[in-house]
Design a protein around this motif. Structure first.
Motif, PDB file in Angstrom:
ATOM      1  N   ASN A  85      -9.479  50.330 -29.711  1.00  0.00           N
ATOM      2  CA  ASN A  85      -9.877  49.530 -28.563  1.00  0.00           C
ATOM      3  C   ASN A  85      -8.900  49.790 -27.426  1.00  0.00           C
ATOM      4  OD1 ASN A  85     -10.564  47.587 -26.671  1.00  0.00           O
ATOM      5  ND2 ASN A  85     -10.994  46.013 -28.213  1.00  0.00           N
ATOM      6  N   THR A  86      -9.131  50.846 -26.682  1.00  0.00           N
ATOM      7  CA  THR A  86      -8.162  51.262 -25.676  1.00  0.00           C
ATOM      8  C   THR A  86      -8.071  50.285 -24.523  1.00  0.00           C
ATOM      9  OG1 THR A  86      -9.844  52.612 -24.573  1.00  0.00           O
ATOM     10  CG2 THR A  86      -8.451  53.703 -26.205  1.00  0.00           C
ATOM     11  N   GLN A  87      -9.136  49.512 -24.274  1.00  0.00           N
ATOM     12  CA  GLN A  87      -9.102  48.587 -23.149  1.00  0.00           C
ATOM     13  C   GLN A  87      -8.178  47.403 -23.413  1.00  0.00           C
ATOM     14  OE1 GLN A  87     -12.901  47.078 -21.957  1.00  0.00           O
ATOM     15  NE2 GLN A  87     -12.057  45.598 -20.523  1.00  0.00           N
ATOM     16  N   GLU A  88      -8.295  46.805 -24.590  1.00  0.00           N
ATOM     17  CA  GLU A  88      -7.572  45.573 -24.875  1.00  0.00           C
ATOM     18  C   GLU A  88      -6.287  45.793 -25.666  1.00  0.00           C
ATOM     19  OE1 GLU A  88      -8.282  42.794 -23.522  1.00  0.00           O
ATOM     20  OE2 GLU A  88     -10.122  43.539 -22.601  1.00  0.00           O
ATOM     21  N   GLU A  89      -6.191  46.901 -26.378  1.00  0.00           N
ATOM     22  CA  GLU A  89      -5.012  47.123 -27.221  1.00  0.00           C
ATOM     23  C   GLU A  89      -4.215  48.313 -26.703  1.00  0.00           C
ATOM     24  OE1 GLU A  89      -3.854  45.267 -29.545  1.00  0.00           O
ATOM     25  OE2 GLU A  89      -5.506  43.832 -29.565  1.00  0.00           O
ATOM     26  N   ALA A  90      -3.741  48.184 -25.498  1.00  0.00           N
ATOM     27  CA  ALA A  90      -2.913  49.224 -24.889  1.00  0.00           C
ATOM     28  C   ALA A  90      -1.870  48.531 -24.028  1.00  0.00           C
ATOM     29  CB  ALA A  90      -3.763  50.184 -24.049  1.00  0.00           C
ATOM     30  N   TRP A  91      -0.793  48.138 -24.653  1.00  0.00           N
ATOM     31  CA  TRP A  91       0.214  47.309 -23.997  1.00  0.00           C
ATOM     32  C   TRP A  91       1.313  48.166 -23.366  1.00  0.00           C
ATOM     33  CZ3 TRP A  91      -0.695  42.234 -23.535  1.00  0.00           C
ATOM     34  CH2 TRP A  91      -1.611  41.652 -24.408  1.00  0.00           C
ATOM     35  N   ILE A  92       1.751  47.752 -22.197  1.00  0.00           N
ATOM     36  CA  ILE A  92       2.986  48.262 -21.598  1.00  0.00           C
ATOM     37  C   ILE A  92       4.052  47.201 -21.849  1.00  0.00           C
ATOM     38  CG2 ILE A  92       4.155  48.902 -19.461  1.00  0.00           C
ATOM     39  CD1 ILE A  92       1.399  49.830 -18.427  1.00  0.00           C
ATOM     40  N   ILE A  93       5.143  47.594 -22.494  1.00  0.00           N
ATOM     41  CA  ILE A  93       6.154  46.632 -22.951  1.00  0.00           C
ATOM     42  C   ILE A  93       7.526  47.032 -22.430  1.00  0.00           C
ATOM     43  CG2 ILE A  93       7.153  45.452 -24.948  1.00  0.00           C
ATOM     44  CD1 ILE A  93       4.714  46.269 -26.561  1.00  0.00           C
ATOM     45  N   SER A 117      -3.980  51.373 -20.800  1.00  0.00           N
ATOM     46  CA  SER A 117      -2.852  51.225 -19.885  1.00  0.00           C
ATOM     47  C   SER A 117      -1.769  52.225 -20.277  1.00  0.00           C
ATOM     48  CB  SER A 117      -2.273  49.808 -19.978  1.00  0.00           C
ATOM     49  OG  SER A 117      -3.251  48.839 -19.689  1.00  0.00           O
ATOM     50  N   LYS A 118      -1.188  52.858 -19.303  1.00  0.00           N
ATOM     51  CA  LYS A 118      -0.201  53.906 -19.582  1.00  0.00           C
ATOM     52  C   LYS A 118       0.921  53.874 -18.549  1.00  0.00           C
ATOM     53  CE  LYS A 118      -1.031  58.272 -18.201  1.00  0.00           C
ATOM     54  NZ  LYS A 118       0.154  58.811 -17.495  1.00  0.00           N
ATOM     55  N   VAL A 119       2.170  53.961 -19.020  1.00  0.00           N
ATOM     56  CA  VAL A 119       3.304  54.111 -18.114  1.00  0.00           C
ATOM     57  C   VAL A 119       3.313  55.534 -17.577  1.00  0.00           C
ATOM     58  CG1 VAL A 119       5.809  54.049 -17.882  1.00  0.00           C
ATOM     59  CG2 VAL A 119       4.661  52.411 -19.373  1.00  0.00           C
ATOM     60  N   SER A 120       3.410  55.669 -16.266  1.00  0.00           N
ATOM     61  CA  SER A 120       3.529  56.988 -15.660  1.00  0.00           C
ATOM     62  C   SER A 120       4.990  57.322 -15.386  1.00  0.00           C
ATOM     63  CB  SER A 120       2.723  57.060 -14.363  1.00  0.00           C
ATOM     64  OG  SER A 120       2.804  58.347 -13.782  1.00  0.00           O
TER      65      SER A 120
END
Length: 506
Positions: A85-93, A117-120
């Motif tokens: 589930n890339t929409q809901e389970e992609a955390w930036i921490i 979500s991805k850190v650039s």
């Protein structure tokens, strides 16, 4: 070696010639800095052969897929996601890199596509992140407050950053973003687009720009083939390109630029007849190729430059090799760093002492290595789902699958994290070219400041060095007349600032 230093106090203002400062902290996810050359001022773990690096902590949120870790100050920023589930389970921490304390975690807003979500990248207390799925699924860039995770702004325009691509930064902190079709300069204050320019990019993951001074270097292609292009970062003006060095097609690793301005282009086609690393000198109005070296196919990774100028890349035998930066000759070779499945994807960070830290992926094989500058193996360990390695002040961090986030104890380096960009006109070298006798003018407005000048040749050897107390607008007379004619780099360090200028002896 001759050392003649003349110091005087003169109330004059000198404008620098080709002056720049390269911030070498690990502020970009791939490549280590805006030159993407892996070089850091940090000192990571040092272990004796057979020993193990010591941990600060291990743990963190579980994940099925990891992404490159990024360190700024005591902040460790990671992406943790599950592929289901890339929409809901992609955390930036954000974790405290020294203790493992979780400070905040967020999901980016969903604007158009349901990518993760991805850190650039991270720079100057701001985390830059997006949900882009490449050129066909462009998304907005978000700027997040590193202390709270709050959104500062959403970019005016979308762009199609691929999974392993990242933004980089101009000297004033503006963002340079790119995809297959264009380059963008984004205002760091409000996310508005300052300029955009078209380009002929690669299929995926090789489109990112590398920055040196006021220029941006990137892959370009047309129906005839692949080549390196350069633009003016101030106005987005296209300047010129290299000659074609390979057929058109996919290109899944970007360029890097060494601290001396040499442009390194890893051409990758999965073809032993073509895969090669090319070294170019930017002559100001054209590129001059220095050498090329046959390399392994190593997509979605990066290559590196050591503090002595040595170039680190991957041999066709899937070893790390250390190359002479002037000739491309092999100086040293490591052990094999893959499982020999022909799918080597590796990211490296290089410390201020020359130690090489390597995250190697040959799926499903993942391994972390520590090498000496000469590529002697100090330590290695298989780590599930390892993706990338980052250096910070007295720490090295990695991000893997399951609950594998680790922060290893590094060593303190007084300059880490406090290198700043110079003021305009902070360093002049004249006459340039010279016969080897030249003057350095330091318009630093500093008094009783401890400083050091080094002059370095193109193979990384220090041919002149002097420590002194800088006074207001110091002048130094340098004598390298006993050295061979050619290009040299004047490196000046004072007040926690690092500056480089070029000098030609003829």
């Amino acid at each position: 070696m001759k050392k003649q230093v003349y110091i005087s106090i003169i109330f004059l203002v000198f404008m620098g010639l080709n002056t720049y400062s390269q911030s070498l902290d690990w502020n970009v996810a791939t490549g280590g800095n805006s030159g993407r050359n892996g070089l850091s001022w940090a000192l990571g773990p040092l272990v004796e052969p057979g020993g193990e690096p010591e941990l600060y902590w291990e743990g963190g949120e579980p994940a099925g897929v990891a992404h490159y870790p990024v360190i700024e100050g005591d902040n460790l920023i990671v992406t943790r996601r599950w592929p289901s589930n890339t929409q809901e389970e992609a955390w930036i921490i954000n974790y405290n890199v020294y203790t493992g304390e979780e400070r905040w975690k967020i999901l980016l807003p969903v604007d158009t596509y349901h990518n993760y979500s991805k850190v650039s990248a991270v720079n100057e207390g701001v985390v830059y992140a997006n949900r882009s799925g490449g050129t066909t699924e462009p998304e907005f860039l978000y700027a997040l407050d590193i202390e709270t995770g709050d959104i500062i702004w959403k970019s005016e325009d979308t762009y199609g950053e691929h999974a392993t691509e990242t933004v980089v930064f101009t000297q004033n902190g503006d963002i340079i973003a790119a995809d297959d079709e264009r380059l963008l300069r984004i205002n760091k204050i409000d996310g508005t687009t300052i300029w955009e320019m078209p380009r002929g990019g690669s299929s995926s993951d090789g489109n990112a720009v590398s920055v040196f001074a006021d220029r941006g270097y990137f892959w370009d292609q047309n129906s005839m083939g692949m080549y390196v292009s350069v633009c003016d970062l101030e106005n987005g003006e296209f300047l010129y390109s290299s000659e074609i060095i390979g057929s058109p097609g996919f290109q899944q690793t970007g360029l890097m630029v060494g601290p001396d301005g040499t442009v390194y282009a890893p051409l990758l086609r999965g073809n032993d007849e073509m895969d090669s690393l090319h070294a170019f000198i930017d002559k100001g109005d054209h590129f001059q190729q220095k050498w090329s070296y046959p390399i392994a196919w190593a997509g979605w990774g990066n290559h590196g430059v050591g503090p002595d100028g040595s170039v680190y890349t991957y041999s066709r035998n899937e070893e790390v090799v250390q190359l002479n930066p002037e000739t491309g000759d092999v100086l040293n070779t490591s052990v094999v760093v893959s499982a020999n499945n022909g799918f080597l994807s590796a990211q490296m960070a290089i410390g201020d002492d020359g130690l090489v830290y390597l995250s190697a992926q040959d799926w499903p094989f993942h391994k972390l290595y520590i090498f000496t500058q000469d590529l002697e193996l100090l330590w290695g360990e298989e780590i599930n789902g390892l993706k990338g390695v980052a250096l910070g002040d007295s720490v090295m961090a990695i991000n893997g699958k399951s609950n594998i986030i680790r922060a290893y104890k590094g060593r303190p380096n007084p300059g880490v994290g406090i290198f700043e960009l110079p003021e305009e006109g902070s360093l002049s070298v004249y006459p340039n070219p010279s016969d080897g006798m030249f003057t350095i003018a330091l318009n630093q407005d500093q008094k009783n400041c401890e400083a050091r000048i080094d002059v370095i040749n193109v193979v990384g050897q220090t041919v002149y060095s002097s420590e002194f107390t800088a006074t207001y607008q110091t002048h130094l007379l340098i004598d390298i007349t006993d050295q061979n004619d050619g290009l040299y780099f004047v490196r000046y360090f004072a007040n926690n600032k690092y500056h480089i200028n070029k000098i030609i002896k003829q």
